[in-house]
Design a protein around this motif. Structure first.
Motif, short mmCIF file in Angstrom:
data_model
loop_
_atom_site.label_atom_id
_atom_site.label_comp_id
_atom_site.label_asym_id
_atom_site.label_seq_id
_atom_site.Cartn_x
_atom_site.Cartn_y
_atom_site.Cartn_z
N VAL A 261 0.86 -1.19 0.00
CA VAL A 261 0.00 0.00 0.00
C VAL A 261 0.89 1.24 0.00
O VAL A 261 1.77 1.37 0.85
CB VAL A 261 -0.93 0.00 1.23
N PRO A 262 0.68 2.13 -0.96
CA PRO A 262 1.53 3.33 -1.04
C PRO A 262 1.10 4.37 0.00
O PRO A 262 0.14 4.16 0.75
CB PRO A 262 1.24 3.84 -2.45
N GLU A 263 1.79 5.47 0.02
CA GLU A 263 1.40 6.60 0.88
C GLU A 263 0.17 7.25 0.24
O GLU A 263 0.24 7.76 -0.88
CB GLU A 263 2.53 7.62 0.97
N ILE A 264 -0.91 7.22 0.95
CA ILE A 264 -2.16 7.76 0.40
C ILE A 264 -2.37 9.16 0.95
O ILE A 264 -2.17 9.40 2.14
CB ILE A 264 -3.34 6.83 0.77
N GLU A 265 -2.74 10.07 0.05
CA GLU A 265 -2.96 11.46 0.49
C GLU A 265 -4.45 11.78 0.45
O GLU A 265 -5.00 12.01 -0.62
CB GLU A 265 -2.21 12.42 -0.45
N PRO A 266 -5.10 11.80 1.60
CA PRO A 266 -6.53 12.13 1.61
C PRO A 266 -6.74 13.64 1.43
O PRO A 266 -5.94 14.44 1.91
CB PRO A 266 -6.99 11.71 3.01
N VAL A 267 -7.78 13.98 0.72
CA VAL A 267 -8.18 15.39 0.60
C VAL A 267 -9.64 15.48 1.07
O VAL A 267 -10.50 14.74 0.58
CB VAL A 267 -8.08 15.87 -0.87
N ILE A 268 -9.86 16.35 2.04
CA ILE A 268 -11.20 16.45 2.62
C ILE A 268 -11.89 17.70 2.07
O ILE A 268 -11.38 18.81 2.18
CB ILE A 268 -11.10 16.51 4.16
N ILE A 269 -13.03 17.47 1.44
CA ILE A 269 -13.83 18.57 0.89
C ILE A 269 -15.12 18.64 1.71
O ILE A 269 -15.70 17.60 2.04
CB ILE A 269 -14.21 18.29 -0.58
N GLU A 270 -15.56 19.85 2.04
CA GLU A 270 -16.76 19.97 2.87
C GLU A 270 -17.87 20.77 2.19
O GLU A 270 -17.73 21.97 1.97
CB GLU A 270 -16.41 20.64 4.21
N HIS A 271 -18.92 20.06 1.79
CA HIS A 271 -20.17 20.69 1.36
C HIS A 271 -21.25 20.14 2.27
O HIS A 271 -21.86 19.11 1.97
CB HIS A 271 -20.49 20.32 -0.10
N PRO A 272 -21.49 20.80 3.41
CA PRO A 272 -22.35 20.19 4.43
C PRO A 272 -23.76 19.90 3.92
O PRO A 272 -24.29 20.61 3.08
CB PRO A 272 -22.39 21.25 5.53
N GLU A 273 -24.33 18.83 4.46
CA GLU A 273 -25.72 18.49 4.22
C GLU A 273 -26.57 19.47 5.01
O GLU A 273 -26.64 19.40 6.24
CB GLU A 273 -25.98 17.07 4.75
N LYS A 274 -27.24 20.36 4.33
CA LYS A 274 -27.95 21.41 5.06
C LYS A 274 -29.14 20.88 5.86
O LYS A 274 -29.49 21.42 6.89
CB LYS A 274 -28.43 22.49 4.08
N GLU A 275 -29.76 19.83 5.36
CA GLU A 275 -30.95 19.31 6.05
C GLU A 275 -30.58 18.63 7.35
O GLU A 275 -31.43 18.37 8.19
CB GLU A 275 -31.70 18.29 5.19
N ARG A 276 -29.30 18.25 7.48
CA ARG A 276 -28.90 17.51 8.68
C ARG A 276 -28.23 18.50 9.63
O ARG A 276 -27.40 19.30 9.20
CB ARG A 276 -27.88 16.41 8.32
N LEU A 277 -28.58 18.38 10.89
CA LEU A 277 -28.01 19.30 11.87
C LEU A 277 -26.49 19.27 11.81
O LEU A 277 -25.82 20.29 11.86
CB LEU A 277 -28.48 18.91 13.28
N HIS A 278 -25.94 18.09 11.69
CA HIS A 278 -24.48 17.97 11.79
C HIS A 278 -23.77 18.15 10.45
O HIS A 278 -22.57 18.35 10.41
CB HIS A 278 -24.08 16.64 12.42
N GLY A 279 -24.51 18.06 9.36
CA GLY A 279 -23.92 18.31 8.04
C GLY A 279 -23.09 17.18 7.45
O GLY A 279 -22.52 17.31 6.36
N ILE A 280 -23.02 16.04 8.14
CA ILE A 280 -22.15 14.95 7.71
C ILE A 280 -22.71 14.23 6.49
O ILE A 280 -23.91 14.10 6.33
CB ILE A 280 -22.01 13.92 8.87
N LYS A 281 -21.80 13.73 5.63
CA LYS A 281 -22.18 12.78 4.59
C LYS A 281 -21.50 11.43 4.88
O LYS A 281 -20.44 11.41 5.48
CB LYS A 281 -21.72 13.27 3.22
#
Lengths: 934, 292
Positions: free
Chosen positions: A859-879
């Motif tokens: 497994v190579p070095e993996i570079e995660p990229v976190i993008i945030e477009h919150p779920e407006k209908e959900r209080l916490h905004g998580i997907k």
């Protein structure tokens, strides 16, 4: 023949009588109760059982106990006292190096031994030293980071102090894993417990003429033998009830349960299985969806039309679901296209390979009520399936979900549990069944193998005009989650691009193989491999940059998907652009353009998550601390001990470490659908947030009474309830709660039950779908740079960037862990993992030496990229995140290979051999073209 | 629970032999157990008597004696991988040892076990074969020495007679020789070889001498590519000779197709491994293809 074994274990001298065939692993676990040493494969392949023997790491499953006579053994329980080990434990917790925890004990011991022998190893040396310890969850990166931190090579550690939302708090329960204290099903002992084993069919398709169990019943130690005849004819299933708990009149795959034995020891049970004589009349069998769909194919389910089904679909022959999508005029679209491309693709079946095998214990009490301890993601569904399959009332079954040592969808469905129940009912004693590694492969699912035909028409400018897809999913002997998976193909296929004319025909087909089912984003890795490979081919045919081609065709926020689902809280282009920039897409293209055998590729996926019912209870204790009660399981991702306390803390004005999660069971907790479909943080998080809010309202009301103020003027902050304008008016949570308990009776509790509604789709466009669409939509984009070794066909992943729209990043470290682990699993699917069957339907690589899992060196070095477009209908905004992480990998890699070599691989896994042969073919073609003067 | 009915562990070869001889069949000597215990896992197996060799001290260790390196049969693969004596003496062997299994497997597995298991893909076998090793077999009243090539008879089959114990491996001096080992699997670590290969030779005044090429997992036993060796011997190697030798070795391989790889792929890998190893060894500073 018992022999005396005397040795030192964790610095204590131990002396016991031992059978000659016992392994060090079983003596440590069963005789000495040192359960922190885990049993994963029992064949020296996974490393879960690693201990120290005379100062060296060994697989304790591969050492006869008597070989340890006179030896010095250290297990995790004893290592807990070692200062170097303690530093590693702290680093594992701090770095999020623990997910399901099943590999953790062995991994820590190997890491400690490395640092003992070599205090400052290079990263490569660390990878090598850990290569004998498989991890299915983390992708190894955080584990290696943790080791590097202790070695002093890494000084940057995750920021772990900050706001409740957005900070990488370590898992609240991580200490259980790093100390070996976590309890999995196999660690549970019950008084008088005996052991069950399953006799599995020796044929792929056969009629059972007779089963003679008499010799087995007489065998030493045997307490119960069960066959299909003992079991009520109760059909169960997810969407289509086509499965009996045990084979009755016929067997449908090599592995169907034919008989069960309970005995005092596992060996006695295994011995008794050999004594059962089954007479079969062998029937013709089919092993591919294509063969099973032929008009003269043998019929696997004669009663297909009679089975109860939860949705409308055509079913005939061996086809148990027909899904159709149709809108626009596909033929006209093709006619109006400047370029039409039609291709065929296929993908191989691929197994979850949780390091913890499936296991269950069943116990019947004096009222006839059954308690089942199970490694399951879905206890309430398990109770329902058991009720259907064994024809028992739901109220007579209690399912206790234990720690899940890796699930990935493989522990959603009924499997080992009814066998334990049947044996416990028959012999009147608690029965434990733990599957062997071979049994895991033979009878616990895997990802559907598939074939696709895809045809697309495009305009010169790259606009997609029309598309037609036909796909066939081999669901094995039973439908399982096949119909749902078939539905998901239709959603995934229509979610990304604007396709004005579309037609899809999908078939879910029985074959004489084990039942394939849910596995991390069912349908998504296969469909994404096909569509995204095809997309690149279209782009190249039009001489467009693959990124640019995608940009032109991606749907926009506010548009509807092909199925008619409204896209909200999402921005495909922005996400894709952001990930491409982070990865340096243009620079990578330029850099590799002049390099032989190097290329870059991307793959994107549209995914839906969440859904189904969840509930939660939030209680404020007398001292002001908070317990969150839930019937949701922890399947190894850690959300229940990171995201959930963070959400509750934020809502209540506390800190995550003031929140304790209490996992309940089907008799003590309120309902949860089960953890799968990336719904843990998303859906359970919603329920917890609402329950916390309700508890807070009650707390504020109680405080208002005491302070004689309006509750609307109060706020909860840092463990205090305070008046907004007169902050001197304040009470601690403890003061309020203690009084409430003493004066009015407790507890202060907020309860919530939620059901995120499925999204509406255009029903006129679809037929045969088992549900509409999950609520939360997300997109992921992966970009990779590879180097092909033409000498062997092996591939070096030189860069891997994985960007995901996560809505809101409540715990970035947990999110990275999901992404890194998902990519590692995706690389397994893309490059090496494959369940191989012979002509008789037998799996020929039902072990971890021939079924290939990526190691720390793959497994190579993996570079995660976190993008945030919150779920407006959900209080916490998580997907939801767990599933889409592995979906784009095979496509990104295949496209990078194409970029490097101009070779299109149209099937998974893209093994070294396959790639090598493709390169050979290509060079032959190129040479002959040259010779012909082309 | 493994399929073991009785277990003996004796401190001397004589006692081990006696225990073996007295036991009812089936009876097996136990070395590191990393292969044997898999074999003894299947409940369909008959119960075996196991005679462990782990307490016999004289079977351990690596030493230089009489122009030969002696490796005791119970020496672990891990010890071989980290032996500085072997690294300077015949580096392909520790290199192969380092790529065998995983670190915990290497700590248990032994060279004697790897040889007696006689797996066509056994990673230590091709280096030992290329090194012209001999094995020493002991039985009360006598020892005999056999070239490894005569010891390995087929998959799981050896020249061991009933009760006989392989006590050590002898590797003749390879002073001035280079040696290389490579393997190919489906992944980077903890792999059973699809193909492995070992190459050793000397160069004298630009000419190749003492060349031996051994190939693993491409025949019922690891085999020598004698034709390829002949092409190289006494040659002043260039690109063409290397290519011809690699082609010859590929022809000499006798691969089968199985779950790990096809015969065709194995043959091609033999070609590419041999070509790559020769080029790297002869022209370490040029590209993979080496040559002029």
């Amino acid at each position: 023949m018992l022999t005396r074994l005397q040795f030192t274990v964790n610095d204590s001298v131990v002396s016991l009588e031992c059978e000659p065939g016992e392994t060090l692993l079983t003596v440590l676990r069963q005789r000495l109760g040192l359960k922190g040493t885990r049993a994963g494969c029992k064949s020296g392949e996974c490393g879960s059982c690693t201990v120290l023997m005379n100062g060296k790491t060994v697989n304790s499953c591969m050492v006869l106990a008597l070989e340890a006579h006179g030896a010095e053994i250290w297990t995790i329980e004893g290592m807990n006292r070692d200062p170097l080990f303690q530093r590693l434990q702290a680093a594992f917790m701090q770095h999020g190096a623990v997910q399901c925890g099943y590999c953790t004990s062995g991994m820590l011991i190997s890491a400690r031994q490395l640092l003992r022998e070599k205090p400052s190893p290079t990263r490569e040396e660390t990878r090598t030293a850990l290569s004998g310890n498989l991890c299915r969850c983390t992708g190894y990166k955080k584990i290696i980071d943790a080791v590097e931190t202790v070695a002093g090579n890494l000084t940057r550690v995750p920021l772990q102090d900050g706001p409740n939302i957005g900070t990488s708090f370590p898992r609240a329960d991580a200490v259980e894993y790093v100390s070996g204290a976590a309890v999995y099903v196999d660690d549970i002992e019950r008084p008088g417990m005996v052991y069950g084993r399953v006799l599995r069919s020796a044929h792929a398709h056969a009629r059972i003429l007779n089963i003679d169990t008499s010799a087995a019943e007489e065998a030493e130690g045997v307490l119960a033998v069960v066959t299909g005849a003992d079991v009520p004819e109760g059909y169960f299933g997810v969407d289509l009830k086509d499965q009996l708990v045990m084979a009755r009149d016929k067997v449908r795959y090599r592995g169907d349960a034919v008989a069960l034995v309970a005995a005092r020891t596992v060996s006695q049970a295994e011995h008794a299985l050999q004594l059962i004589k089954v007479d079969y009349e062998i029937l013709p069998a089919v092993f591919t969806a294509e063969d099973a769909m032929k008009p003269d194919a043998p019929i696997i389910h004669e009663k297909l039309q009679d089975y109860e089904i939860g949705f409308k679909t055509e079913r005939y022959g061996n086809v148990c679901t027909v899904a159709e999508v149709d809108y626009g005029d596909t033929e006209k679209g093709f006619r109006e296209s400047d370029f039409v491309l039609e291709e065929e693709y296929s993908t191989a079946s691929h197994h979850q390979v949780s390091l913890e095998p499936h296991g269950a214990i069943a116990e019947v009490d004096c009222y006839g009520k059954v308690t089942v301890w199970s490694s399951t993601q879905k206890p309430f569904a398990m109770r329902r399936y058991l009720s259907h399959g064994l024809k028992m009332p739901i109220s007579s079954i209690r399912v206790i979900a234990e720690r899940v040592g890796g699930g990935f969808g493989g522990k959603l469905e009924l499997n080992v549990e009814p066998y334990a129940v049947l044996l416990a009912q028959k012999c009147g004693r608690p029965v434990k069944i733990i599957y062997s590694r071979a049994e895991e492969f033979v009878s616990t699912g895997g990802r559907h193998s598939t074939s696709y035909t895809i045809k697309t028409g495009v305009k010169k400018d790259g606009t997609i005009q029309a598309r037609r897809i036909t796909f066939k999913y081999d669901t094995g002997a039973f439908s399982g989650n096949g119909p749902t998976t078939t539905t998901l193909v239709c959603q995934v296929s229509t979610g990304l691009y604007r396709v004005p004319n579309m037609h899809i025909d999908g078939y879910c087909v029985y074959t004489n193989k084990n039942n394939f089912g849910s596995f991390r984003g069912p349908s998504a890795p296969q469909t994404t491999f096909v569509i995204e490979s095809h997309t690149d081919n279209l782009a190249r045919a039009l001489n467009l940059d693959p990124l640019e081609f995608r940009m032109r065709n991606l749907l926009q926020a506010g548009e509807r998907t092909g199925l008619g689902q409204l896209l909200e809280n999402i921005d495909y282009r922005q996400t894709l652009q952001a990930v491409a920039e982070r990865a340096g897409w243009s620079e990578l293209k330029k850099e590799t353009a002049g390099l032989q055998h190097e290329g870059v590729g991307m793959g994107i996926v549209f995914w839906l998550s969440g859904g189904w019912a969840a509930s939660a209870d939030v209680r404020i204790n007398e001292d002001g601390t908070v317990f969150v009660y839930t019937g949701a399981t922890e399947m190894g991702t850690g959300y229940l001990y990171t995201t959930i306390p963070q959400i509750a803390a934020e809502e209540l004005g506390l800190r995550p470490n003031q929140i304790e999660v209490v996992r309940g069971d089907t008799s003590t907790a309120s309902y949860d659908h089960g953890i799968g479909g990336s719904r843990g943080a998303y859906t359970v998080g919603m329920a917890v947030q609402i329950a916390a809010r309700k508890a807070k309202e009650k707390l504020l009301a109680a405080a208002a009474r005491k302070l004689n103020v309006d509750p609307r003027d109060l706020e909860a902050i840092e463990g205090l309830v305070r008046h907004r304008e007169h902050p001197v008016l304040q009470l601690t949570f403890g003061q309020i709660s203690m009084d409430e308990h003493m004066l009015y009776g407790g507890p202060i509790v907020g309860h919530a039950e939620i059901l995120p509604q499925l999204k509406e789709i255009d029903q006129s466009r679809v037929k045969g779908l088992s549900f509409t669409a999950f609520p939360g939509n997300t997109i992921a984009c992966h970009i990779t740079r590879v180097k092909v070794d033409e000498e062997s066909g092996s591939l070096q992943i030189k860069k891997y960037v994985a960007g995901h729209d996560v809505g809101r990043a409540v715990n970035p470290m947990a999110i990275e862990g999901q992404i890194e682990g998902g990519v590692a699993m995706g690389l397994g699917f893309a490059l090496m993992e494959e369940m191989q069957f012979d002509a008789s339907g037998r799996i020929v690589n039902a072990n971890l030496s021939d079924y290939k899992l990526p190691t720390s060196m793959d497994v190579p070095e993996i570079e995660p990229v976190i993008i945030e477009h919150p779920e407006k209908e959900r209080l916490h905004g998580i997907k939801g995140l767990g599933e889409p992480t592995m979906a784009p990998v095979a496509a990104a890699v295949a496209n990078a290979i194409y970029d490097a070599e101009g070779i299109r691989i149209r099937s998974t896994p893209m093994t070294r051999e396959k790639l090598f042969h493709a390169l050979q073919q290509d060079s032959k073609v190129t040479n002959s073209n040259k010779n012909a003067g082309i | 629970m493994k399929m073991v009915k009785a277990y003996h562990r004796n401190p001397t070869l004589e006692d081990a032999y006696t225990a073996y001889s007295k036991a009812e069949s089936p009876v097996r000597y136990l070395a590191g157990g990393t292969d044997l215990l898999i074999h003894l896992s299947s409940p369909q197996q008959e119960l075996s008597t196991v005679v462990s060799l782990s307490a016999i001290e004289e079977l351990r260790g690596i030493s230089l004696m009489d122009q030969e390196v002696r490796i005791g049969a119970m020496t672990s693969v891990g010890e071989i991988a980290s032996s500085s004596l072997l690294h300077s003496y015949f580096s392909a062997l520790p290199q192969a040892a380092h790529e065998l299994g995983s670190p915990p497997i290497r700590n248990r597995a032994t060279i004697g076990g790897n040889i007696c298991n006689a797996s066509p893909s056994g990673d230590l076998l091709s280096p030992l074969l290329a090194a012209d090793s001999t094995v020493v077999l002991w039985r009360p009243g006598g020892t005999r020495r056999l070239p490894l090539a005569e010891f390995l008879l087929g998959p799981g089959k050896t020249a061991l007679e009933k009760g006989e114990i392989l006590t050590e491996v002898r590797i003749p001096s390879h002073e001035g020789a280079v040696s290389r080992f490579r393997k190919i699997g489906k992944k980077n670590a903890v792999e059973i070889s699809i193909v492995n290969a070992c190459l050793t030779f000397k160069t004298e005044a630009g000419r190749i001498s003492d060349v031996r090429i051994a190939l693993g997992a491409v025949g019922p036993v690891p085999l020598r590519a004698v034709g390829a060796e002949a092409l190289l011997r006494n040659s002043v190697p260039g690109r063409e000779t290397i290519a011809a030798a690699a082609d010859k070795a590929a022809l000499e391989a006798q691969p089968i197709s199985d779950v790990r790889g096809s015969a065709g792929y194995r043959r091609e890998m033999v070609r590419n491994l041999i070509r790559g190893m020769l080029a790297d060894a002869l022209f370490p500073n040029s590209g993979a293809d080496g040559g002029e």
